[in-house]
Design a protein around this motif. Structure first.
Motif, PDB file in Angstrom:
ATOM      1  N   ILE A   2      91.709-102.537  24.241  1.00  0.00           N
ATOM      2  CA  ILE A   2      91.174-103.125  23.012  1.00  0.00           C
ATOM      3  C   ILE A   2      91.060-104.633  23.203  1.00  0.00           C
ATOM      4  O   ILE A   2      92.056-105.322  23.420  1.00  0.00           O
ATOM      5  N   ASP A  26      97.783-101.862  25.859  1.00  0.00           N
ATOM      6  CA  ASP A  26      96.391-101.460  25.642  1.00  0.00           C
ATOM      7  C   ASP A  26      95.581-102.519  24.898  1.00  0.00           C
ATOM      8  O   ASP A  26      94.473-102.245  24.434  1.00  0.00           O
ATOM      9  N   ASP A  49      86.229-106.219  20.578  1.00  0.00           N
ATOM     10  CA  ASP A  49      86.272-105.012  19.743  1.00  0.00           C
ATOM     11  C   ASP A  49      86.736-105.358  18.336  1.00  0.00           C
ATOM     12  O   ASP A  49      86.334-104.719  17.357  1.00  0.00           O
ATOM     13  N   ARG A 115      95.274-101.304  16.534  1.00  0.00           N
ATOM     14  CA  ARG A 115      94.850-100.027  17.122  1.00  0.00           C
ATOM     15  C   ARG A 115      94.084 -99.179  16.124  1.00  0.00           C
ATOM     16  O   ARG A 115      93.073 -98.565  16.461  1.00  0.00           O
ATOM     17  N   VAL A 116      94.563 -99.151  14.885  1.00  0.00           N
ATOM     18  CA  VAL A 116      93.920 -98.333  13.854  1.00  0.00           C
ATOM     19  C   VAL A 116      92.504 -98.834  13.568  1.00  0.00           C
ATOM     20  O   VAL A 116      91.543 -98.064  13.551  1.00  0.00           O
ATOM     21  N   ALA A 118      90.607-100.826  15.417  1.00  0.00           N
ATOM     22  CA  ALA A 118      89.770-100.727  16.613  1.00  0.00           C
ATOM     23  C   ALA A 118      89.290 -99.303  16.843  1.00  0.00           C
ATOM     24  O   ALA A 118      88.251 -99.084  17.465  1.00  0.00           O
ATOM     25  N   ALA A 119      90.031 -98.322  16.322  1.00  0.00           N
ATOM     26  CA  ALA A 119      89.650 -96.914  16.478  1.00  0.00           C
ATOM     27  C   ALA A 119      88.632 -96.482  15.431  1.00  0.00           C
ATOM     28  O   ALA A 119      88.221 -95.323  15.400  1.00  0.00           O
ATOM     29  N   GLY A 120      88.217 -97.414  14.576  1.00  0.00           N
ATOM     30  CA  GLY A 120      87.201 -97.091  13.592  1.00  0.00           C
ATOM     31  C   GLY A 120      87.747 -96.725  12.230  1.00  0.00           C
ATOM     32  O   GLY A 120      86.985 -96.370  11.317  1.00  0.00           O
ATOM     33  N   GLU A 121      89.056 -96.790  12.069  1.00  0.00           N
ATOM     34  CA  GLU A 121      89.670 -96.513  10.771  1.00  0.00           C
ATOM     35  C   GLU A 121      89.754 -97.828   9.991  1.00  0.00           C
ATOM     36  O   GLU A 121      89.364 -98.880  10.474  1.00  0.00           O
ATOM     37  N   SER A 174      94.743 -89.866   6.467  1.00  0.00           N
ATOM     38  CA  SER A 174      94.023 -90.009   7.733  1.00  0.00           C
ATOM     39  C   SER A 174      93.118 -88.798   7.933  1.00  0.00           C
ATOM     40  O   SER A 174      93.208 -87.803   7.189  1.00  0.00           O
ATOM     41  N   LYS A 190      85.512 -85.915  10.268  1.00  0.00           N
ATOM     42  CA  LYS A 190      84.788 -87.102  10.717  1.00  0.00           C
ATOM     43  C   LYS A 190      83.322 -87.029  10.306  1.00  0.00           C
ATOM     44  O   LYS A 190      82.724 -88.048   9.920  1.00  0.00           O
TER      45      LYS A 190
END
Length: 223
Positions: A2, A26, A49, A115-116, A118-121, A174, A190
């Motif tokens: 990321i 990461d 990102d 992380r959340v 960056a994962a699209g959440e 989630s 999704k």
């Protein structure tokens, strides 16, 4: 990996944030900005990102910088500030921020938030979510008599399953939790979330939560 750009005007605070993020295996800090204008410049140049964005910065404030970064789809934005005042929350969210945390967040929670997002959440500090909901209700109750204001946004374009998905998103679930609740696959969830955002013209889950409350689909007592 990321790739993160840190935008914070206080050098000591910025150094601390960079140190925390670089401790995660990461996450890579690809740039640092001391003001909003530099944040936009580096976002265009580096295409990270995610931008970790302070609200109050010289030359260009974080909300305006967020509006440009999000508007040009340069990166996701996670706003980090010492202020939890409603105007900052609303301005940042409507500018396109995908997350909002206060600077007293714990080290592990900050890394998790990056992380959340960056994962699209999308992610909001619990105190921010409560204030957001309370303020929406307060605005409705304090509307002057005889002044209807704009009508609540319609959800007519959504299917029944998409409406239920939006309701669960607004409750903070989630994708995995929604899948278990609806007895469907996470991939199906999704798809539903993507359809909701597309049909309602929303950028991300944060705006979906706002729309759910604005439309009356979710009320504070239903959380």
């Amino acid at each position: 990996m990321i790739r993160v750009l840190v935008a914070e005007d206080q050098s000591a605070v910025r150094a601390g944030l960079v140190l925390i993020l670089r401790s995660a295996p990461d996450i890579e800090v690809v740039g640092e900005a001391e003001d909003g204008e530099r944040a936009v410049e580096l976002a265009r140049e580096l295409r990270p990102d995610l931008v970790l964005m302070d609200v109050q910065m010289p030359r260009l404030d974080g909300v305006s910088a967020t509006r440009t970064v999000a508007g040009e789809n340069l990166a996701d934005v996670l706003v980090l500030t010492t202020f939890d005042l409603d105007e900052y929350v609303y301005e940042a969210l409507y500018a396109g921020a995908s997350g909002f945390l206060l600077k007293d967040v714990r080290r592990d929670d900050l890394v998790h938030a990056v992380r959340v997002v960056a994962a699209g959440e999308s992610l909001l500090a619990p105190t921010v979510t409560r204030r957001l909901v309370a303020d929406l209700v307060k605005r409705r109750r304090e509307r002057p008599a005889g002044v209807d204001g704009p009508p609540p946004p319609s959800l007519d374009a959504l299917t029944a399953r998409e409406v239920e998905t939006l309701r669960l998103v607004a409750r903070g679930l989630s994708n995995a939790e929604i899948a278990r609740t609806l007895f469907v696959s996470e991939h199906t969830v999704k798809t539903h979330v993507s359809n909701v955002l597309s049909k309602l013209g929303l950028r991300d889950r944060v705006q979906a939560v706002i729309r759910a409350y604005e439309s009356g689909l979710v009320t504070p007592g239903s959380l």
